[in-house]
Design an enzyme around this catalytic site. Structure first.
Site, PDB file in Angstrom:
ATOM      1  N   ASN A  41       3.530  29.734  42.613  1.00  0.00           N
ATOM      2  CA  ASN A  41       4.199  30.955  43.079  1.00  0.00           C
ATOM      3  C   ASN A  41       5.364  30.759  44.021  1.00  0.00           C
ATOM      4  O   ASN A  41       5.215  30.133  45.103  1.00  0.00           O
ATOM      5  CB  ASN A  41       3.109  31.824  43.749  1.00  0.00           C
ATOM      6  N   HIS A  44     -10.356  43.177  44.142  1.00  0.00           N
ATOM      7  CA  HIS A  44      -9.464  43.452  45.669  1.00  0.00           C
ATOM      8  C   HIS A  44      -9.286  44.808  46.103  1.00  0.00           C
ATOM      9  O   HIS A  44      -8.377  45.464  45.406  1.00  0.00           O
ATOM     10  CB  HIS A  44      -8.114  42.766  45.420  1.00  0.00           C
ATOM     11  N   ARG A  67     -13.641  42.197  47.635  1.00  0.00           N
ATOM     12  CA  ARG A  67     -12.847  41.481  48.876  1.00  0.00           C
ATOM     13  C   ARG A  67     -12.038  42.706  49.513  1.00  0.00           C
ATOM     14  O   ARG A  67     -11.556  43.468  48.852  1.00  0.00           O
ATOM     15  CB  ARG A  67     -11.865  40.577  48.482  1.00  0.00           C
ATOM     16  N   TYR A 109       0.080  41.676  54.796  1.00  0.00           N
ATOM     17  CA  TYR A 109      -0.261  40.822  53.485  1.00  0.00           C
ATOM     18  C   TYR A 109      -1.582  41.292  53.038  1.00  0.00           C
ATOM     19  O   TYR A 109      -2.486  41.187  53.745  1.00  0.00           O
ATOM     20  CB  TYR A 109      -0.175  39.323  53.744  1.00  0.00           C
ATOM     21  N   ASP A 169     -10.310  37.967  53.529  1.00  0.00           N
ATOM     22  CA  ASP A 169      -9.368  36.875  53.397  1.00  0.00           C
ATOM     23  C   ASP A 169      -8.676  36.991  54.507  1.00  0.00           C
ATOM     24  O   ASP A 169      -7.832  38.171  55.027  1.00  0.00           O
ATOM     25  CB  ASP A 169      -8.430  37.171  52.200  1.00  0.00           C
ATOM     26  N   HIS A 202      -6.202  34.901  55.258  1.00  0.00           N
ATOM     27  CA  HIS A 202      -4.871  34.234  54.816  1.00  0.00           C
ATOM     28  C   HIS A 202      -4.080  33.222  56.015  1.00  0.00           C
ATOM     29  O   HIS A 202      -3.148  33.361  56.261  1.00  0.00           O
ATOM     30  CB  HIS A 202      -3.838  35.226  54.754  1.00  0.00           C
ATOM     31  N   GLU A 219     -12.672  33.940  54.494  1.00  0.00           N
ATOM     32  CA  GLU A 219     -11.772  32.912  53.744  1.00  0.00           C
ATOM     33  C   GLU A 219     -10.361  32.581  54.529  1.00  0.00           C
ATOM     34  O   GLU A 219      -9.835  33.381  55.424  1.00  0.00           O
ATOM     35  CB  GLU A 219     -10.984  33.714  52.426  1.00  0.00           C
ATOM     36  N   GLU A 257      -7.412  27.319  48.612  1.00  0.00           N
ATOM     37  CA  GLU A 257      -6.401  27.579  47.633  1.00  0.00           C
ATOM     38  C   GLU A 257      -5.114  26.920  47.820  1.00  0.00           C
ATOM     39  O   GLU A 257      -4.336  26.826  46.567  1.00  0.00           O
ATOM     40  CB  GLU A 257      -6.359  29.156  47.583  1.00  0.00           C
ATOM     41  N   ARG A 292     -12.214  26.480  47.412  1.00  0.00           N
ATOM     42  CA  ARG A 292     -11.569  27.340  46.611  1.00  0.00           C
ATOM     43  C   ARG A 292     -10.493  26.755  45.753  1.00  0.00           C
ATOM     44  O   ARG A 292      -9.307  27.617  45.355  1.00  0.00           O
ATOM     45  CB  ARG A 292     -10.939  28.487  47.338  1.00  0.00           C
ATOM     46  N   HIS A 294      -9.759  29.980  43.498  1.00  0.00           N
ATOM     47  CA  HIS A 294      -8.524  31.101  43.581  1.00  0.00           C
ATOM     48  C   HIS A 294      -8.269  31.508  42.314  1.00  0.00           C
ATOM     49  O   HIS A 294      -8.396  31.110  41.307  1.00  0.00           O
ATOM     50  CB  HIS A 294      -7.410  30.189  43.946  1.00  0.00           C
ATOM     51  N   ASP A 325      -1.046  35.215  40.382  1.00  0.00           N
ATOM     52  CA  ASP A 325      -0.004  34.213  40.194  1.00  0.00           C
ATOM     53  C   ASP A 325      -0.799  32.822  39.248  1.00  0.00           C
ATOM     54  O   ASP A 325      -0.212  32.197  39.050  1.00  0.00           O
ATOM     55  CB  ASP A 325       0.815  33.451  41.259  1.00  0.00           C
ATOM     56  N   GLU A 371     -12.531  34.366  42.011  1.00  0.00           N
ATOM     57  CA  GLU A 371     -11.462  35.565  42.158  1.00  0.00           C
ATOM     58  C   GLU A 371     -11.052  36.161  40.998  1.00  0.00           C
ATOM     59  O   GLU A 371     -10.762  35.339  39.901  1.00  0.00           O
ATOM     60  CB  GLU A 371     -10.509  35.068  43.006  1.00  0.00           C
ATOM     61  N   TRP A 401       1.793  31.192  57.870  1.00  0.00           N
ATOM     62  CA  TRP A 401       1.779  32.190  56.638  1.00  0.00           C
ATOM     63  C   TRP A 401       0.361  32.635  56.556  1.00  0.00           C
ATOM     64  O   TRP A 401      -0.793  31.847  56.902  1.00  0.00           O
ATOM     65  CB  TRP A 401       2.097  31.239  55.371  1.00  0.00           C
TER      66      TRP A 401
HETATM   67  C1  GCO Z   1      -6.058  35.181  47.497  1.00  0.00           C
HETATM   68  C2  GCO Z   1      -4.755  34.770  48.023  1.00  0.00           C
HETATM   69  C3  GCO Z   1      -3.476  35.272  47.341  1.00  0.00           C
HETATM   70  C4  GCO Z   1      -2.339  34.283  47.392  1.00  0.00           C
HETATM   71  C5  GCO Z   1      -1.334  33.894  46.669  1.00  0.00           C
HETATM   72  C6  GCO Z   1      -0.316  32.996  46.680  1.00  0.00           C
HETATM   73  O1  GCO Z   1      -7.027  34.963  48.061  1.00  0.00           O
HETATM   74  O2  GCO Z   1      -6.007  35.642  46.348  1.00  0.00           O
HETATM   75  O3  GCO Z   1      -4.718  34.422  49.293  1.00  0.00           O
HETATM   76  O4  GCO Z   1      -2.988  36.353  47.820  1.00  0.00           O
HETATM   77  O5  GCO Z   1      -1.712  34.443  48.813  1.00  0.00           O
HETATM   78  O6  GCO Z   1      -2.163  33.875  45.313  1.00  0.00           O
HETATM   79  O7  GCO Z   1       0.278  32.622  45.790  1.00  0.00           O
HETATM   80 MG    MG Z   2      -6.747  33.663  49.725  1.00  0.00          MG
END
Ligand code: GCO
Ligand code: MG
Length: 424
Positions: free
Chosen positions: A59, A144, A169, A181, A232, A234, A258, A284, A305, A334, A338, A361, A424
């Site tokens: 991605n 999601h 989630r 996000y 999540d 993140h 997560e 991920e 993951r 994951h 993407d 997921e 991030w």
């Molecule tokens: C998830 C993720 C996604 C990622 C994305 C990055 O758990 O699905 O955190 O939202 O951030 O796939 O490319």
């Molecule tokens: Mg994630």
């Protein structure tokens, strides 16, 4: 000594004469398209005309992998025996001086996945049968649900439960922040890479830590405990903040919390573990078994993951899963949008076969994506089925793919309220 049916061949790529290839690779094509979002796909074709697909999408860095594949990997594949899956993995990984990292491991994954697809087609069997066959009836997936506020989140959770999901989630907007996000405009098809130059999100750890326990508590209060609830983070907290969040969510009985801390701060998981019994998932952005080693060996996480596309393909993902199983760590691959339908199919074949699968997921792809990548996997009763077609059960419609050219798209970045950069 030559293998049965094989004789030394002077045509083998590089080095001394080798055993004649059973199924030589004749073409390696890298297809970049953007049906709703960008995807990079590797297609290998053998001399006898069998094709195999591998997802190579990273991605926001798609063209880096496309170039790596085209310029550095594809030339070494021509003439190579498509049936030598493990040897090709070792050649690309162990044979390489520069190792690991997302670009390299995604490229290796694409080759490996395509070779499993070819093997399945040669055998006339779906890949999961080659991996040992079913260990379960289906692959439980999580969807999601997300909302700008708690009311919208509750509506979305209701929608997923009505659609038959057994696991959801839940992400919610943080009051006072203009965007968060994981909270999307389009509720069914979530696409985080939303602009050519990264969007700037705002972040406040204090506000986030206040918002989440209330939101997830409201989900449990409304819908009860008969489904798996996930969240999540993140990668946005420090270890002690994550420990506090995990503890404050214990009454919500989460399936997992997560990515509580940034991926490079693995020692942080020791501290989190000392403070909370909320199960933890990560991986991920990890790309190899060596990146997961400490987390698994010390049982610092409950779910790993890593994905087929970003962690070296089916061959390597299977190795990670087997290693994790030794420590009673389960998988939770994951599966955001993407990761292309080719990767999702590969993940499903693995998920259904391995003993320590946890959950998968599943973010639905857009209609354009599904049209470009016709596939045999199907969703029913909260589970995905990989289908019985030989190989992975996914094809690519070249003509349609050509109608969706690449468009630059990046993931957002994250700034604190004082303007400084946050993780991030
Ligand atoms: C998830 C993720 C996604 C990622 C994305 C990055 O758990 O699905 O955190 O939202 O951030 O796939 O490319
Ligand atoms: Mg994630």
């Amino acid at each position: 000594m030559p293998e049965a049916g094989g004789a030394p061949s002077p045509e083998a790529p590089g080095g001394p004469p080798r055993i004649e290839a059973v199924e030589p690779i004749e073409r390696a094509e890298v297809i970049v398209c953007s049906p709703g979002r960008n995807f990079v796909t590797l297609r290998l074709t053998t001399r006898s005309g069998i094709t195999g697909l591998g997802d190579a999408t990273l991605n926001g860095r798609e063209l880096a992998v496309a170039a790596y594949l085209r310029d550095h990997v594809a030339p070494t594949l021509i003439g190579r025996d498509a049936t030598r899956i493990e040897d090709t993995w070792q050649y690309l990984y162990r044979g390489g001086y520069w190792r690991r990292g997302p670009v390299t491991m995604t490229a290796i994954a694409a080759v490996d996945t395509a070779l499993w697809d070819i093997l399945g087609k040669r055998a006339g069997l779906p890949v999961h049968e080659l991996l040992g066959g079913r260990s379960r009836d289906g692959v439980t997936v999580y969807g999601h649900a997300n909302g700008e506020d708690v009311a919208e989140l509750l509506d979305q959770v209701a929608t997923y439960l009505e659609r038959g999901y057994r696991a959801v989630r839940a992400q919610v907007g943080v009051p006072g922040l203009r965007s968060t996000y994981g909270v999307s405009r389009d509720k069914l098809f979530y696409e985080p890479a939303d602009a050519a130059i990264p969007t700037e999100n705002l972040w406040s750890t204090e506000r986030y830590l206040r918002a989440i326990p209330a939101a997830l508590g409201a989900v449990r209060e409304r819908f009860g405990f008969e489904f798996a609830l996930l969240h999540d983070v993140h990668h946005r907290l420090s270890p002690i903040e994550a420990a506090r969040l995990g503890r404050s969510l214990e009454a919500c009985d989460l399936f997992w919390m997560e990515d509580p801390v940034p991926a490079e701060l693995q020692e942080g998981y020791r501290l989190i573990r000392q403070h909370t019994t909320t199960p933890i998932a990560t991986g991920e952005v990890l790309t190899s078994i060596w990146d997961c080693r400490t987390l698994i060996e010390e049982q610092l996480i409950d779910y790993i993951r890593t994905s087929v596309v970003h962690a070296g393909g089916i061959t390597h993902q299977r190795r990670i899963a087997a290693f994790a199983d030794t420590y009673r760590v389960r998988t939770g691959s994951h599966g955001a949008t993407d990761l292309s339908p080719v990767c999702l199919a590969a993940a499903l074949h693995l998920d259904i076969a391995i003993p320590n699968f946890g959950i998968q997921e599943y973010m639905r792809h857009s209609e354009e994506t599904d049209a470009v990548f016709p596939h045999s996997y199907r969703f029913a009763d909260g589970m995905l089925q990989p289908g019985a077609d030989p190989g992975l059960g996914v094809t690519i419609d070249d003509g349609l793919a050509a109608r969706f050219p690449y468009r630059p798209a990046s993931l957002p970045v994250n700034r604190r309220l004082d303007g400084s950069m946050h993780d991030w």
